[in-house]
Enzyme design. Structure first.
Site, PDB file in Angstrom:
ATOM      1  N   LYS A  86       5.249 -62.170 -16.148  1.00  0.00           N
ATOM      2  CA  LYS A  86       5.757 -61.747 -14.844  1.00  0.00           C
ATOM      3  C   LYS A  86       7.214 -61.325 -15.001  1.00  0.00           C
ATOM      4  CE  LYS A  86       4.766 -63.638 -10.301  1.00  0.00           C
ATOM      5  NZ  LYS A  86       4.927 -64.899  -9.569  1.00  0.00           N
TER       6      LYS A  86
HETATM    7  C1  E4P Z   1       3.553 -64.651  -6.564  1.00  0.00           C
HETATM    8  O1  E4P Z   1       3.391 -64.015  -7.568  1.00  0.00           O
HETATM    9  C2  E4P Z   1       4.878 -64.828  -5.910  1.00  0.00           C
HETATM   10  O2  E4P Z   1       5.803 -65.359  -6.772  1.00  0.00           O
HETATM   11  C3  E4P Z   1       4.708 -65.682  -4.692  1.00  0.00           C
HETATM   12  O3  E4P Z   1       3.561 -65.257  -3.992  1.00  0.00           O
HETATM   13  C4  E4P Z   1       5.930 -65.731  -3.805  1.00  0.00           C
HETATM   14  O4  E4P Z   1       5.597 -66.375  -2.609  1.00  0.00           O
HETATM   15  P1  E4P Z   1       6.696 -66.925  -1.579  1.00  0.00           P
HETATM   16  O5  E4P Z   1       7.320 -65.771  -0.894  1.00  0.00           O
HETATM   17  O6  E4P Z   1       5.925 -67.793  -0.641  1.00  0.00           O
HETATM   18  O7  E4P Z   1       7.692 -67.700  -2.403  1.00  0.00           O
END
Ligand code: E4P
Length: 220
Positions: A86
């Site tokens: 990521k």
């Molecule tokens: C997923 O890949 C993201 O990091 C995650 O969905 C972020 O979610 P949030 O906005 O609730 O922190």
């Protein structure tokens, strides 16, 4: 649409995997901090998730320069064949994504909020793009319509490689429904949202009446 679980919690992952529909997991530094994760154990933890999940497991680089992100990505990808690196949507992230994808390492571009960001992510070789929904809602903007725009725009082009859109920062079953209706490839959802996707009060009421009626049948 496929379901990914947005968590670093192994108990949640094992439980959701047992339900039979889990296609992958996304983690991020905040989710790892939430389970009390330690830096020294991070790679072992990702390895444990990869053993449980039959699908892509996103592990995030927290580096800020392309060389460091590339080095992180190579190390993370070596943990297991199903690791996806990521990488944040930023200039250094795009450059690192190009280098990693040329090495055959899959990248999930995260913190994506706009159509131009998504197109650039796809052009740099990202296999997955994660537009965030809930964080737009948090600032009183419409995260679902932003996601819709990204899904439409990415669908307009052939990038020469597979690109899957992950609806991320998902806060409700309604977000999941909207993502599916617009044709997002994947929704990554927290465990509590996944449970809410399964449950409905009318299902509960229906079950209660079936069980009550079955008692009558048994006593007839
Ligand atoms: C997923 O890949 C993201 O990091 C995650 O969905 C972020 O979610 P949030 O906005 O609730 O922190």
């Amino acid at each position: 649409m496929k379901f990914f679980l947005d968590t670093a919690d192994l108990n949640e992952i094992e439980e959701a995997a047992s339900w039979g529909a889990l296609a992958g997991v996304t983690t991020n530094p905040s989710l790892y901090a939430r389970i009390g994760g330690k830096v020294a154990d991070f790679e072992n933890h990702i390895a444990r998730i990869c053993e449980v999940v039959d699908g892509p497991v996103s592990a995030e680089s927290v580096a800020m320069t392309r060389d460091e992100i590339i080095a992180d990505g190579i190390r993370l990808a070596a943990i297991a064949p199903n690791v996806v690196v990521k990488v944040p949507t930023m200039i250094e992230g795009l450059a690192a994504t190009r280098a990693l994808s040329e090495r055959g390492i899959k990248v999930n571009m995260t913190l994506c909020f706009t159509v131009p960001q998504a197109i650039l992510a796809a052009r740099s070789g990202a296999a997955f793009i994660s537009p965030f929904v809930g964080r737009f809602d948090d600032i009183s903007e419409d995260g679902i319509s932003q996601l819709y725009d990204v899904v439409q725009a990415i669908g307009n082009y052939d990038f020469g490689h597979d690109v899957e859109i992950i609806a991320a920062s998902v806060r409700s079953a309604n977000h999941v429904a909207q993502a599916a209706l617009m044709g997002a490839d994947i929704a990554t959802v927290p465990f509590n949202v996944l449970k809410k996707c399964v449950e409905h009060p009318l299902t509960d009421r229906g079950l209660e009446s079936f069980l009550a009626d079955w008692e009558k049948v048994k006593n007839a």
